[in-house]
Motif scaffolding. Sequence first.
Motif, PDB file in Angstrom:
ATOM      1  N   THR A  20      70.511  20.592  24.313  1.00 53.96           N
ATOM      2  CA  THR A  20      69.678  20.602  23.109  1.00 53.96           C
ATOM      3  C   THR A  20      68.255  20.115  23.366  1.00 53.96           C
ATOM      4  O   THR A  20      67.299  20.682  22.841  1.00 53.96           O
ATOM      5  CB  THR A  20      70.313  19.751  22.002  1.00 53.96           C
ATOM      6  N   ASN A  21      68.084  19.090  24.185  1.00 54.63           N
ATOM      7  CA  ASN A  21      66.733  18.560  24.420  1.00 54.63           C
ATOM      8  C   ASN A  21      65.889  19.488  25.288  1.00 54.63           C
ATOM      9  O   ASN A  21      64.668  19.400  25.289  1.00 54.63           O
ATOM     10  CB  ASN A  21      66.795  17.171  25.038  1.00 54.63           C
ATOM     11  N   MET A  29      71.513  20.138  16.177  1.00 45.94           N
ATOM     12  CA  MET A  29      72.817  19.558  16.473  1.00 45.94           C
ATOM     13  C   MET A  29      72.628  18.224  17.172  1.00 45.94           C
ATOM     14  O   MET A  29      71.611  17.979  17.805  1.00 45.94           O
ATOM     15  CB  MET A  29      73.659  20.511  17.323  1.00 45.94           C
ATOM     16  N   VAL A  30      73.611  17.371  17.044  1.00 44.72           N
ATOM     17  CA  VAL A  30      73.527  16.046  17.647  1.00 44.72           C
ATOM     18  C   VAL A  30      73.691  16.143  19.154  1.00 44.72           C
ATOM     19  O   VAL A  30      72.943  15.545  19.913  1.00 44.72           O
ATOM     20  CB  VAL A  30      74.595  15.115  17.036  1.00 44.72           C
ATOM     21  N   SER A  31      74.666  16.887  19.611  1.00 47.08           N
ATOM     22  CA  SER A  31      74.857  17.101  21.041  1.00 47.08           C
ATOM     23  C   SER A  31      75.469  18.480  21.244  1.00 47.08           C
ATOM     24  O   SER A  31      76.006  19.064  20.312  1.00 47.08           O
ATOM     25  CB  SER A  31      75.750  16.024  21.644  1.00 47.08           C
ATOM     26  N   THR A  65      69.721  22.542   4.139  1.00 45.20           N
ATOM     27  CA  THR A  65      69.560  21.220   4.754  1.00 45.20           C
ATOM     28  C   THR A  65      70.761  20.934   5.634  1.00 45.20           C
ATOM     29  O   THR A  65      71.763  21.648   5.601  1.00 45.20           O
ATOM     30  CB  THR A  65      69.441  20.112   3.691  1.00 45.20           C
ATOM     31  N   ARG A  66      70.665  19.885   6.381  1.00 43.15           N
ATOM     32  CA  ARG A  66      71.746  19.502   7.285  1.00 43.15           C
ATOM     33  C   ARG A  66      73.052  19.232   6.541  1.00 43.15           C
ATOM     34  O   ARG A  66      74.134  19.302   7.102  1.00 43.15           O
ATOM     35  CB  ARG A  66      71.318  18.268   8.075  1.00 43.15           C
ATOM     36  N   ASN A  67      72.987  18.919   5.262  1.00 37.09           N
ATOM     37  CA  ASN A  67      74.179  18.616   4.466  1.00 37.09           C
ATOM     38  C   ASN A  67      74.836  19.852   3.871  1.00 37.09           C
ATOM     39  O   ASN A  67      75.924  19.767   3.312  1.00 37.09           O
ATOM     40  CB  ASN A  67      73.821  17.636   3.343  1.00 37.09           C
ATOM     41  N   ASP A  68      74.181  20.991   3.951  1.00 33.15           N
ATOM     42  CA  ASP A  68      74.759  22.223   3.401  1.00 33.15           C
ATOM     43  C   ASP A  68      75.843  22.764   4.321  1.00 33.15           C
ATOM     44  O   ASP A  68      75.700  22.739   5.542  1.00 33.15           O
ATOM     45  CB  ASP A  68      73.673  23.288   3.214  1.00 33.15           C
ATOM     46  N   VAL A  71      75.415  25.206   7.764  1.00 38.69           N
ATOM     47  CA  VAL A  71      74.072  25.214   8.328  1.00 38.69           C
ATOM     48  C   VAL A  71      74.096  25.054   9.847  1.00 38.69           C
ATOM     49  O   VAL A  71      73.225  25.573  10.543  1.00 38.69           O
ATOM     50  CB  VAL A  71      73.171  24.135   7.667  1.00 38.69           C
ATOM     51  N   THR A  72      75.095  24.390  10.374  1.00 39.02           N
ATOM     52  CA  THR A  72      75.159  24.225  11.837  1.00 39.02           C
ATOM     53  C   THR A  72      75.788  25.432  12.519  1.00 39.02           C
ATOM     54  O   THR A  72      75.936  25.453  13.728  1.00 39.02           O
ATOM     55  CB  THR A  72      75.950  22.958  12.208  1.00 39.02           C
TER      56      THR A  72
END
Length: 116
Positions: A20-21, A29-31, A65-68, A71-72
Amino acid sequence: WHTAMAQDFHLLWGEYSWQTNEVSMETDMVSGSALVIGTGCMPNCNFALINAHEGKPEYGHAGLTRNDYGVTGFTGFHNQRMVTDRSIPAGGEIFVNYGEAWFTTRGEQMATVPFA
């Protein structure tokens, strides 16, 4: 079919997936890793033969948004364009600049690559 052979095959999947970075996807995404598909996986790199450039993609989640929910399931990156510097004939090869880091981070897998 290849398991019966004595060779150690280097599969290309790892060459088209990025952390991701590495692709500025920390907000998506977080990872994990991202798979580069489409025109992003077509070109090769030969610094002496560069005939195309990749533009920066647009970014947006269409108001989500990230909460929908869901979305990921997709990335916000879209509309990345590749522009050629000159006409490329049918059957010709597309070359872009991968950047020095693409080669230097692969250590001994790569021979010495002249950057200048």
